[in-house]
Design a protein around this motif. Structure first.
Motif, mmCIF file in Angstrom:
data_model
loop_
_atom_site.group_PDB
_atom_site.id
_atom_site.type_symbol
_atom_site.label_atom_id
_atom_site.label_comp_id
_atom_site.label_asym_id
_atom_site.label_seq_id
_atom_site.Cartn_x
_atom_site.Cartn_y
_atom_site.Cartn_z
ATOM 1 N N PHE A 45 37.063 53.039 53.080
ATOM 2 C CA PHE A 45 36.410 53.588 51.906
ATOM 3 C C PHE A 45 35.776 52.446 51.134
ATOM 4 O O PHE A 45 36.035 51.279 51.393
ATOM 5 C CB PHE A 45 37.371 54.410 51.033
ATOM 6 N N GLN A 46 34.930 52.794 50.193
ATOM 7 C CA GLN A 46 34.289 51.814 49.318
ATOM 8 C C GLN A 46 34.888 51.974 47.931
ATOM 9 O O GLN A 46 34.948 53.078 47.405
ATOM 10 C CB GLN A 46 32.766 52.017 49.249
ATOM 11 N N TYR A 47 35.341 50.856 47.374
ATOM 12 C CA TYR A 47 35.851 50.849 46.011
ATOM 13 C C TYR A 47 34.761 50.266 45.134
ATOM 14 O O TYR A 47 34.212 49.204 45.432
ATOM 15 C CB TYR A 47 37.124 50.002 45.917
ATOM 16 N N LYS A 48 34.419 50.971 44.054
ATOM 17 C CA LYS A 48 33.294 50.545 43.220
ATOM 18 C C LYS A 48 33.677 50.547 41.749
ATOM 19 O O LYS A 48 34.388 51.416 41.272
ATOM 20 C CB LYS A 48 32.098 51.471 43.433
ATOM 21 N N THR A 49 33.169 49.538 41.061
ATOM 22 C CA THR A 49 33.234 49.494 39.604
ATOM 23 C C THR A 49 31.804 49.279 39.133
ATOM 24 O O THR A 49 30.881 49.175 39.939
ATOM 25 C CB THR A 49 34.120 48.336 39.096
ATOM 26 N N ASP A 50 31.635 49.153 37.837
ATOM 27 C CA ASP A 50 30.296 48.889 37.318
ATOM 28 C C ASP A 50 29.773 47.534 37.802
ATOM 29 O O ASP A 50 28.584 47.336 37.925
ATOM 30 C CB ASP A 50 30.301 48.921 35.789
ATOM 31 N N GLU A 51 30.691 46.594 38.068
ATOM 32 C CA GLU A 51 30.308 45.234 38.440
ATOM 33 C C GLU A 51 30.511 44.884 39.910
ATOM 34 O O GLU A 51 29.888 43.968 40.420
ATOM 35 C CB GLU A 51 31.105 44.193 37.631
ATOM 36 N N GLN A 52 31.418 45.575 40.620
ATOM 37 C CA GLN A 52 31.811 45.163 41.962
ATOM 38 C C GLN A 52 31.838 46.313 42.944
ATOM 39 O O GLN A 52 31.917 47.472 42.558
ATOM 40 C CB GLN A 52 33.230 44.569 41.938
ATOM 41 N N GLU A 53 31.826 45.954 44.231
ATOM 42 C CA GLU A 53 31.995 46.919 45.303
ATOM 43 C C GLU A 53 32.721 46.228 46.449
ATOM 44 O O GLU A 53 32.360 45.131 46.860
ATOM 45 C CB GLU A 53 30.641 47.439 45.779
ATOM 46 N N PHE A 54 33.787 46.865 46.952
ATOM 47 C CA PHE A 54 34.548 46.366 48.092
ATOM 48 C C PHE A 54 34.549 47.420 49.185
ATOM 49 O O PHE A 54 34.687 48.605 48.894
ATOM 50 C CB PHE A 54 36.024 46.128 47.744
ATOM 51 N N CYS A 66 44.426 49.813 36.664
ATOM 52 C CA CYS A 66 43.605 51.015 36.439
ATOM 53 C C CYS A 66 43.375 51.341 34.971
ATOM 54 O O CYS A 66 43.315 52.503 34.599
ATOM 55 C CB CYS A 66 44.254 52.205 37.131
ATOM 56 N N ILE A 67 43.268 50.356 34.116
ATOM 57 C CA ILE A 67 43.155 50.624 32.686
ATOM 58 C C ILE A 67 41.721 50.944 32.258
ATOM 59 O O ILE A 67 41.499 51.767 31.396
ATOM 60 C CB ILE A 67 43.718 49.447 31.870
ATOM 61 N N THR A 68 40.727 50.336 32.871
ATOM 62 C CA THR A 68 39.354 50.542 32.419
ATOM 63 C C THR A 68 38.669 51.684 33.171
ATOM 64 O O THR A 68 39.079 52.068 34.253
ATOM 65 C CB THR A 68 38.526 49.259 32.593
ATOM 66 N N SER A 69 37.603 52.201 32.587
ATOM 67 C CA SER A 69 36.897 53.323 33.196
ATOM 68 C C SER A 69 35.825 52.832 34.154
ATOM 69 O O SER A 69 35.532 51.655 34.234
ATOM 70 C CB SER A 69 36.262 54.184 32.107
ATOM 71 N N GLY A 70 35.203 53.765 34.861
ATOM 72 C CA GLY A 70 34.101 53.443 35.749
ATOM 73 C C GLY A 70 34.531 52.999 37.133
ATOM 74 O O GLY A 70 33.719 52.509 37.906
ATOM 75 N N LYS A 71 35.801 53.185 37.492
ATOM 76 C CA LYS A 71 36.284 52.789 38.808
ATOM 77 C C LYS A 71 36.412 54.028 39.687
ATOM 78 O O LYS A 71 36.925 55.053 39.262
ATOM 79 C CB LYS A 71 37.652 52.109 38.705
ATOM 80 N N TYR A 72 35.956 53.900 40.928
ATOM 81 C CA TYR A 72 36.108 55.017 41.846
ATOM 82 C C TYR A 72 36.074 54.530 43.286
ATOM 83 O O TYR A 72 35.664 53.410 43.571
ATOM 84 C CB TYR A 72 35.039 56.089 41.611
ATOM 85 N N MET A 73 36.549 55.385 44.188
ATOM 86 C CA MET A 73 36.436 55.090 45.609
ATOM 87 C C MET A 73 35.683 56.240 46.250
ATOM 88 O O MET A 73 35.742 57.377 45.785
ATOM 89 C CB MET A 73 37.800 54.872 46.258
ATOM 90 N N GLU A 74 34.963 55.889 47.317
ATOM 91 C CA GLU A 74 34.186 56.915 47.994
ATOM 92 C C GLU A 74 33.966 56.535 49.447
ATOM 93 O O GLU A 74 34.149 55.380 49.829
ATOM 94 C CB GLU A 74 32.834 57.128 47.312
ATOM 95 N N ASN A 75 33.608 57.523 50.224
ATOM 96 C CA ASN A 75 33.157 57.319 51.586
ATOM 97 C C ASN A 75 32.018 58.292 51.782
ATOM 98 O O ASN A 75 32.204 59.493 51.667
ATOM 99 C CB ASN A 75 34.285 57.569 52.588
#
Length: 159
Positions: A45-54, A66-75
């Motif tokens: 899966f891809q983990y994404k924030t406003d600044e990063q992607e793994f 997991c304190i800040t918003s804008g984090k998600y994972m997707e495929n």
């Protein structure tokens, strides 16, 4: 599409989850004071924030604050099969388990070295064995009780 979802709760909060997904998906992380450990047993899966992607593939893990918003994972791949184990660390549960004194690992360091909120962790034999131990309980749910979950929560910091 969600193929299978299992979870174990401790003191009314989700402690360990196993998510089996086929096809494309997106999961937005909740904004709350907790940390999460995610381990991919199958797929990626891809983990994404406003600044990063793994990109996190099988046998790799991700440790998140997991304190800040804008984090998600997707495929976004429609045919992929992804299985993820998630362990969630709640401060109030950890304080309840360690009612006298928190382990050194959980105590606030004198000098903060980094303010990273997430980190991809390379494949590691000990992490794989830890996750295999967790998967054992999903395969044998009749063995799970509050005492086992408390022990597993304690072992999270020893292993």
């Amino acid at each position: 599409m969600l193929n299978d979802y299992k979870k174990y709760e401790l003191f009314g909060k989700t402690l360990i989850q196993k998510i089996d997904i086929i096809g494309s998906f997106r999961y937005d992380f909740p904004v709350s004071e907790q940390a999460c450990f995610l381990y991919v047993t199958k797929g990626e899966f891809q983990y994404k924030t406003d600044e990063q992607e793994f990109n996190i593939s099988a046998n790799y893990s991700l440790f998140l604050n997991c304190i800040t918003s804008g984090k998600y994972m997707e495929n976004s791949e429609s045919e992929d099969h992804c299985e993820i184990v998630i362990v969630t660390f709640y401060p109030d549960i950890l304080k309840r388990i360690y009612d006298r004194e928190l382990p050194l690992l959980l105590q606030k360091p004198a000098d903060i070295v980094s303010n990273k909120s997430n980190e991809k962790i390379n494949n590691d034999f000990l992490i794989q064995k830890y996750v295999e131990g967790l998967l054992f309980y999903f395969e044998n749910p009749s063995l799970v009780n509050e005492d086992i979950l408390i022990l597993r929560a304690c072992l999270n910091f020893i292993e």
